[in-house]
Design a protein around this motif. Structure first.
Motif, PDB file in Angstrom:
ATOM      1  N   LEU A  28       0.821  -1.213   0.000  1.00 47.26           N
ATOM      2  CA  LEU A  28       0.000   0.000   0.000  1.00 47.26           C
ATOM      3  C   LEU A  28       0.859   1.269   0.000  1.00 47.26           C
ATOM      4  O   LEU A  28       0.582   2.224  -0.730  1.00 47.26           O
ATOM      5  N   SER A  29       1.910   1.266   0.818  1.00 48.97           N
ATOM      6  CA  SER A  29       2.716   2.482   0.936  1.00 48.97           C
ATOM      7  C   SER A  29       3.715   2.635  -0.215  1.00 48.97           C
ATOM      8  O   SER A  29       3.887   3.736  -0.763  1.00 48.97           O
ATOM      9  N   ASP A  30       4.349   1.543  -0.594  1.00 48.69           N
ATOM     10  CA  ASP A  30       5.436   1.619  -1.575  1.00 48.69           C
ATOM     11  C   ASP A  30       4.928   1.557  -3.015  1.00 48.69           C
ATOM     12  O   ASP A  30       5.267   2.408  -3.848  1.00 48.69           O
ATOM     13  N   VAL A  31       4.096   0.582  -3.308  1.00 47.71           N
ATOM     14  CA  VAL A  31       3.628   0.385  -4.683  1.00 47.71           C
ATOM     15  C   VAL A  31       2.500   1.350  -5.012  1.00 47.71           C
ATOM     16  O   VAL A  31       2.567   2.107  -5.994  1.00 47.71           O
ATOM     17  N   TYR A  32       1.455   1.322  -4.190  1.00 50.83           N
ATOM     18  CA  TYR A  32       0.269   2.114  -4.502  1.00 50.83           C
ATOM     19  C   TYR A  32       0.487   3.613  -4.259  1.00 50.83           C
ATOM     20  O   TYR A  32       0.265   4.429  -5.160  1.00 50.83           O
ATOM     21  N   SER A  33       0.946   3.975  -3.082  1.00 49.43           N
ATOM     22  CA  SER A  33       1.051   5.401  -2.749  1.00 49.43           C
ATOM     23  C   SER A  33       2.240   6.079  -3.424  1.00 49.43           C
ATOM     24  O   SER A  33       2.109   7.147  -4.020  1.00 49.43           O
ATOM     25  N   LYS A  34       3.420   5.448  -3.350  1.00 49.34           N
ATOM     26  CA  LYS A  34       4.629   6.084  -3.898  1.00 49.34           C
ATOM     27  C   LYS A  34       4.898   5.686  -5.346  1.00 49.34           C
ATOM     28  O   LYS A  34       5.781   6.255  -5.986  1.00 49.34           O
ATOM     29  N   GLN A  35       4.179   4.720  -5.841  1.00 48.59           N
ATOM     30  CA  GLN A  35       4.373   4.201  -7.204  1.00 48.59           C
ATOM     31  C   GLN A  35       5.834   3.820  -7.452  1.00 48.59           C
ATOM     32  O   GLN A  35       6.398   4.068  -8.522  1.00 48.59           O
ATOM     33  N   ASN A  36       6.422   3.225  -6.420  1.00 45.83           N
ATOM     34  CA  ASN A  36       7.802   2.766  -6.496  1.00 45.83           C
ATOM     35  C   ASN A  36       7.806   1.293  -6.908  1.00 45.83           C
ATOM     36  O   ASN A  36       7.978   0.391  -6.077  1.00 45.83           O
ATOM     37  N   PHE A  37       7.561   1.052  -8.169  1.00 43.94           N
ATOM     38  CA  PHE A  37       7.497  -0.323  -8.664  1.00 43.94           C
ATOM     39  C   PHE A  37       7.650  -0.310 -10.178  1.00 43.94           C
ATOM     40  O   PHE A  37       7.528   0.729 -10.835  1.00 43.94           O
ATOM     41  N   GLU A  38       7.902  -1.488 -10.715  1.00 46.76           N
ATOM     42  CA  GLU A  38       7.903  -1.661 -12.170  1.00 46.76           C
ATOM     43  C   GLU A  38       6.783  -2.613 -12.588  1.00 46.76           C
ATOM     44  O   GLU A  38       6.031  -2.334 -13.496  1.00 46.76           O
ATOM     45  N   ALA A  39       6.693  -3.762 -11.891  1.00 43.99           N
ATOM     46  CA  ALA A  39       5.588  -4.690 -12.121  1.00 43.99           C
ATOM     47  C   ALA A  39       5.078  -5.176 -10.769  1.00 43.99           C
ATOM     48  O   ALA A  39       5.835  -5.292  -9.806  1.00 43.99           O
ATOM     49  N   THR A  40       3.772  -5.454 -10.708  1.00 46.30           N
ATOM     50  CA  THR A  40       3.165  -5.911  -9.460  1.00 46.30           C
ATOM     51  C   THR A  40       1.876  -6.650  -9.800  1.00 46.30           C
ATOM     52  O   THR A  40       1.519  -6.780 -10.976  1.00 46.30           O
ATOM     53  N   THR A  41       1.179  -7.138  -8.776  1.00 48.20           N
ATOM     54  CA  THR A  41      -0.160  -7.690  -8.982  1.00 48.20           C
ATOM     55  C   THR A  41      -1.115  -7.091  -7.954  1.00 48.20           C
ATOM     56  O   THR A  41      -0.713  -6.729  -6.843  1.00 48.20           O
ATOM     57  N   SER A  42      -2.368  -6.983  -8.347  1.00 51.70           N
ATOM     58  CA  SER A  42      -3.411  -6.542  -7.435  1.00 51.70           C
ATOM     59  C   SER A  42      -4.747  -6.978  -8.027  1.00 51.70           C
ATOM     60  O   SER A  42      -4.774  -7.769  -8.979  1.00 51.70           O
ATOM     61  N   SER A  43      -5.855  -6.470  -7.471  1.00 51.39           N
ATOM     62  CA  SER A  43      -7.158  -6.955  -7.941  1.00 51.39           C
ATOM     63  C   SER A  43      -8.206  -5.864  -7.889  1.00 51.39           C
ATOM     64  O   SER A  43      -8.052  -4.870  -7.180  1.00 51.39           O
ATOM     65  N   TYR A  44      -9.281  -6.068  -8.659  1.00 50.94           N
ATOM     66  CA  TYR A  44     -10.462  -5.213  -8.613  1.00 50.94           C
ATOM     67  C   TYR A  44     -11.513  -5.933  -7.777  1.00 50.94           C
ATOM     68  O   TYR A  44     -11.695  -7.134  -7.891  1.00 50.94           O
ATOM     69  N   LEU A  45     -12.251  -5.140  -6.995  1.00 53.31           N
ATOM     70  CA  LEU A  45     -13.360  -5.676  -6.215  1.00 53.31           C
ATOM     71  C   LEU A  45     -14.602  -4.835  -6.458  1.00 53.31           C
ATOM     72  O   LEU A  45     -14.534  -3.771  -7.068  1.00 53.31           O
ATOM     73  N   ALA A  46     -15.715  -5.313  -5.918  1.00 52.08           N
ATOM     74  CA  ALA A  46     -16.975  -4.558  -5.962  1.00 52.08           C
ATOM     75  C   ALA A  46     -17.339  -4.154  -7.387  1.00 52.08           C
ATOM     76  O   ALA A  46     -17.549  -2.988  -7.692  1.00 52.08           O
ATOM     77  N   LEU A  47     -17.439  -5.143  -8.266  1.00 54.95           N
ATOM     78  CA  LEU A  47     -17.651  -4.866  -9.688  1.00 54.95           C
ATOM     79  C   LEU A  47     -19.120  -4.955 -10.080  1.00 54.95           C
ATOM     80  O   LEU A  47     -19.446  -5.409 -11.172  1.00 54.95           O
ATOM     81  N   ASN A  48     -20.006  -4.516  -9.213  1.00 57.26           N
ATOM     82  CA  ASN A  48     -21.421  -4.621  -9.542  1.00 57.26           C
ATOM     83  C   ASN A  48     -21.875  -3.536 -10.509  1.00 57.26           C
ATOM     84  O   ASN A  48     -22.977  -3.571 -11.006  1.00 57.26           O
ATOM     85  N   TYR A  49     -21.041  -2.568 -10.808  1.00 61.38           N
ATOM     86  CA  TYR A  49     -21.386  -1.596 -11.839  1.00 61.38           C
ATOM     87  C   TYR A  49     -20.107  -1.196 -12.579  1.00 61.38           C
ATOM     88  O   TYR A  49     -19.013  -1.220 -12.008  1.00 61.38           O
ATOM     89  N   PRO A  50     -20.204  -0.850 -13.863  1.00 63.00           N
ATOM     90  CA  PRO A  50     -19.011  -0.756 -14.716  1.00 63.00           C
ATOM     91  C   PRO A  50     -18.088   0.410 -14.404  1.00 63.00           C
ATOM     92  O   PRO A  50     -16.931   0.378 -14.794  1.00 63.00           O
ATOM     93  N   ASP A  51     -18.591   1.413 -13.723  1.00 60.23           N
ATOM     94  CA  ASP A  51     -17.729   2.553 -13.434  1.00 60.23           C
ATOM     95  C   ASP A  51     -16.538   2.153 -12.573  1.00 60.23           C
ATOM     96  O   ASP A  51     -15.484   2.780 -12.632  1.00 60.23           O
ATOM     97  N   VAL A  52     -16.726   1.125 -11.753  1.00 69.17           N
ATOM     98  CA  VAL A  52     -15.615   0.667 -10.909  1.00 69.17           C
ATOM     99  C   VAL A  52     -14.483   0.155 -11.785  1.00 69.17           C
ATOM    100  O   VAL A  52     -13.338   0.604 -11.698  1.00 69.17           O
ATOM    101  N   SER A  53     -14.795  -0.775 -12.652  1.00 68.01           N
ATOM    102  CA  SER A  53     -13.724  -1.426 -13.406  1.00 68.01           C
ATOM    103  C   SER A  53     -13.157  -0.540 -14.512  1.00 68.01           C
ATOM    104  O   SER A  53     -11.951  -0.581 -14.782  1.00 68.01           O
ATOM    105  N   PHE A  54     -13.972   0.292 -15.139  1.00 68.48           N
ATOM    106  CA  PHE A  54     -13.484   1.073 -16.267  1.00 68.48           C
ATOM    107  C   PHE A  54     -12.939   2.447 -15.869  1.00 68.48           C
ATOM    108  O   PHE A  54     -12.121   3.015 -16.584  1.00 68.48           O
ATOM    109  N   TYR A  55     -13.405   2.978 -14.751  1.00 70.27           N
ATOM    110  CA  TYR A  55     -12.989   4.342 -14.384  1.00 70.27           C
ATOM    111  C   TYR A  55     -12.087   4.358 -13.140  1.00 70.27           C
ATOM    112  O   TYR A  55     -11.009   4.925 -13.164  1.00 70.27           O
TER     113      TYR A  55
END
Length: 542
Positions: A425-452
């Motif tokens: 959360l702090s290094d990859v997501y907040s500081k964007q200190n990465f080159e490749a990583t994995t994560s996931s989408y949740l709560a996809l009951n409406y398309p704005d979540v996944s597309f926006y």
């Protein structure tokens, strides 16, 4: 922005409380009337599996007892408007509440608001609040709390702050009425209101920059939190929506943070826990065949992706991203990670939803094409990058090993670094200190979540840096449309762009929620979209 208005004139929306499962006709009607519930019959339920000794749906509820829960990912922060982590939402779902709630048929139901109306042009929303709702601090909830909560979100830097961009005004003419005036139709607004990101907190907490001890109106109240160790919540005896049949029944819920999946399962089998989430996929068959275990699968829960930092070399080059895409076999990776419990992904739209572009498939593995794109990227001999994987997600760790092995066949060296979730959360997501990583989408009951939310530069969970002007315009336009087919056409085109340009989210697989409980653990497990857990109607047989 173009829009398609509904045909109603301040129709009361509380009819949605009928509890029926929406068929396609009902879905279309809901969409047309400005209730973007979407996905009836596609997420959850359609591919659920409850096996083992008992599915938990039978029997008369009993009150009392402490549910011992072995959790897969530790709870971090506790501010409902700030924390996007699923682990946080799994506990907050039971503590703080929304005006509108997502039901298991994917309809939006009145909750803290007993009903609401929508103007004919979809720009004015008027809510009538429930009376007699108390916060955990003993104070009665009024429209002052609602407007203070929404003003906190609108004027701060919170997950749903961007959703107030089209809010012209908010007012509360009396204690039970709350009115939102939009500058133009904005389809995702009501759906977003049903998420934790817009849960209601008491006015007294809205001045806090960050909430550490959440106070809500939910069936359970916060008791204690030991980071990386445990989280405890207790029954709220003055819960406004309590009933003999609906709960809450449990006196206490104690979540122990057991990040190692094997240790978690062994401890469950030893009787230390009544319930665990994050069951290792490799152990599913043995649990399904165990009469002493309640096993449940809810598919799909999440979309897992390979995140590529498009602000850095080498993935700021489209051909480097395409080379990696061609170098890996998504079918093999999915099977290795999920043991047959998931499916490869090619689009961020939830399976079977209208937003899926049927012509876009996972890019097949082709090592010659991978080498061609490496050459176009000016890196014919390949490249080496870090590959930061959250160790709390064993399926992502397992998938990463296969991805790394396959990519090495064309000279792409992904050097796996397993890191804690808090570091991610702090290094990859907040500081964007990465080159490749994995994560996931949740709560996809409406398309704005996944597309926006994940793929537009103004989205609340955008961190990979990929930007495309045409894509952005398409998903921005879709947000203001209520006609399903016209909206779907835009998302289909957006999907083609994601695929052709190889966005910074290289989609991998759809995976399920896998739960295991003792046969004395009763009640429905999980929330409708699989993103959280609801314990109100859960109980333990003595």
């Amino acid at each position: 922005m173009p829009s398609d208005s509904n045909r109603r004139n301040f129709e009361n929306n509380s009819h949605a409380a009928s509890g029926r499962r929406l068929d396609r006709r009902a879905f279309l009607a809901a969409s047309a009337t400005g209730i973007p519930v979407a996905l009836a019959g596609c997420l959850g339920g359609s591919d659920s599996d409850n096996s083992g000794g008992n599915n938990g749906a039978n029997g008369k509820p009993q009150s009392g007892g402490t549910l011992q829960w072995g959790g897969a990912v530790p709870v971090q922060g506790l501010d409902p408007h700030l924390e996007s982590a699923a682990a946080t939402n799994r506990v907050l779902e039971n503590i703080t509440e929304p005006l509108i709630k997502l039901d298991f048929d994917y309809s939006l139901q009145p909750h803290l608001a007993k009903d609401w109306t929508t103007s004919e042009d979809n720009t004015k929303l008027e809510f009538t609040l429930q009376k007699g709702v108390k916060f955990h601090n003993g104070k009665e909830m009024t429209s002052d709390d609602v407007i203070a909560t929404y003003e906190r979100i609108a004027n701060g830097d919170y997950l749903a702050s961007g959703f107030f961009e089209f809010v012209d005004s908010m007012e509360n003419p009396d204690d039970q009425t709350f009115i939102v005036q939009l500058s133009e139709p904005f389809a995702p607004f009501i759906s977003r209101m049903a998420t934790g990101e817009m849960h209601i907190v008491p006015k007294e907490q809205t001045n806090k920059e960050k909430i550490g001890e959440p106070i809500g109106t939910g069936p359970y109240q916060f008791e204690s939190h030991e980071v990386e160790t445990s989280f405890t919540m207790t029954k709220f005896d003055e819960y406004w929506n309590a009933s003999e049949d609906g709960g809450p029944f449990l006196d206490k819920i104690v979540k122990s943070e057991i990040t190692d999946p094997s240790v978690r399962l062994q401890s469950f089998r030893a009787g230390e826990y009544d319930f665990i989430n994050g069951v290792p996929p490799k152990d599913v068959e043995s649990l399904k065949n165990d009469s002493s275990v309640r096993f449940e699968k809810q598919f799909p829960k999440a979309l897992v992706y390979l995140g590529l930092n498009c602000n850095k070399k080498p993935f700021n080059n489209k051909h480097a991203r395409l080379a990696l895409d061609y170098a890996i076999d998504k079918e093999e990776i999915t099977e290795a990670a999920l043991y047959g419990t998931g499916k490869p992904a090619a689009t961020p739209a939830a399976p079977d939803s209208p937003w899926v572009n049927p012509d876009v498939k996972p890019r097949p593995r082709n090592l010659e094409k991978a080498k061609e794109h490496l050459k176009k990227a000016g890196m014919a001999n390949g490249f080496s990058v870090s590959f930061k994987i959250p160790q709390s997600y064993p399926t992502q760790v397992q998938g990463a090993k296969v991805i790394s092995d396959q990519a090495s066949d064309v000279g792409i060296n992904l050097n796996i670094q397993k890191i804690t979730w808090s570091t991610w959360l702090s290094d990859v997501y907040s500081k964007q200190n990465f080159e490749a990583t994995t994560s996931s989408y949740l709560a996809l009951n409406y398309p704005d979540v996944s597309f926006y939310k994940f793929l537009h530069p103004d989205g609340a969970f955008f961190f990979t840096g990929w930007e495309n002007e045409e894509y952005n315009e398409l998903v921005e336009k879709a947000r203001h449309m209520y006609d399903e087919q016209k909206r779907a056409d835009l998302y289909h085109k957006a999907t083609e762009i994601l695929h052709e340009e190889r966005a910074g989210h290289l989609l991998l697989w759809w995976q399920a929620n896998l739960y295991s409980g003792s046969t004395k653990y009763k009640g429905k497990i999980g929330a409708p979209d699989g993103s959280t857990l609801r314990f109100q109607d859960n109980w333990l047989n003595g």
